[in-house]
Design an enzyme around this catalytic site. Sequence first.
Site, mmCIF file in Angstrom:
data_model
loop_
_atom_site.group_PDB
_atom_site.id
_atom_site.type_symbol
_atom_site.label_atom_id
_atom_site.label_comp_id
_atom_site.label_asym_id
_atom_site.label_seq_id
_atom_site.Cartn_x
_atom_site.Cartn_y
_atom_site.Cartn_z
ATOM 1 N N GLY A 123 115.977 -33.167 -30.129
ATOM 2 C CA GLY A 123 115.003 -34.215 -30.419
ATOM 3 C C GLY A 123 114.122 -33.788 -31.575
ATOM 4 O O GLY A 123 114.146 -32.627 -32.021
ATOM 5 N N LYS B 113 110.421 -31.020 -26.455
ATOM 6 C CA LYS B 113 111.455 -30.052 -26.086
ATOM 7 C C LYS B 113 110.871 -28.760 -25.530
ATOM 8 O O LYS B 113 111.298 -28.275 -24.475
ATOM 9 C CB LYS B 113 112.330 -29.725 -27.306
ATOM 10 C CG LYS B 113 113.108 -30.893 -27.878
ATOM 11 C CD LYS B 113 114.003 -30.468 -29.019
ATOM 12 C CE LYS B 113 113.266 -29.800 -30.150
ATOM 13 N NZ LYS B 113 112.232 -30.675 -30.782
ATOM 14 N N SER C 8 110.843 -32.744 -33.826
ATOM 15 C CA SER C 8 109.702 -31.867 -33.612
ATOM 16 C C SER C 8 108.571 -32.686 -32.994
ATOM 17 O O SER C 8 108.250 -33.777 -33.476
ATOM 18 C CB SER C 8 109.243 -31.271 -34.946
ATOM 19 O OG SER C 8 108.099 -30.463 -34.767
ATOM 20 N N GLY C 9 107.989 -32.190 -31.910
ATOM 21 C CA GLY C 9 106.921 -32.925 -31.239
ATOM 22 C C GLY C 9 107.397 -33.887 -30.182
ATOM 23 O O GLY C 9 106.588 -34.605 -29.589
ATOM 24 N N SER D 268 118.325 -29.508 -33.725
ATOM 25 C CA SER D 268 119.763 -29.765 -33.949
ATOM 26 C C SER D 268 119.982 -31.218 -34.368
ATOM 27 O O SER D 268 120.469 -32.029 -33.588
ATOM 28 C CB SER D 268 120.582 -29.411 -32.708
ATOM 29 O OG SER D 268 119.977 -29.814 -31.499
#
Length: 202
Positions: A37, A43, A39-40, A111
């Site tokens: 997912g 995860k 950034s932020g 990813s």
Amino acid sequence: MFLENYRYIYPVAESVNSRQHKENRLQQRAKVIWLTGLSGSGKTTLSTLLERELSSMGFLSQVLDGDNIRNGISNNLGFQHEDRVENIRRVAEVSRLMLHCGVITICACISPTEEIRQMAYEIIGKEDVIEIFTNSPLQVCEQRDPKGLYNKARMGKIKNFTGIHAPFEHPSSPDLVINTDQEPATASLNRMLQTILPSITI
């Protein structure tokens, strides 16, 4: 000369205790939980909560977080496409080693493309991967921006930043989608456990 000698070096996988032996010792089935997912998107938060909850239930797990990997085994890589591919390749190879140790491995990596993710899953073994998509709109991730990365990207201080300069491709068929902007982390954790526990319990 080195390459010529290298062909006489053989892997030791067949001479060490098997994965099944180690899983039986740990009383768990090893899997790789791959959180992907923006950034932020949650995860790191969810991977940390998951590791703690699994530990409280008697499972042995290890988090491989994108930031820690970047500060360690991938500290020589940048953020160009080739470097992103190599970073994920290294995470996948480490995950495969952890899998053989019988450890439940939780990978929290952006990813960003389907190609990169499929490369990782082929290295690990697709049957051993549980893919979880932490789906949160870009604007929500930017509002959270816990590390200030989006702001730096908007200011041009970070190049090739996923979601701003580089695309993020939604997974085509994840095992679980978590809309982290629509439910509390505890609810997301419970749904993750419902998905994961049947696969790791002996």
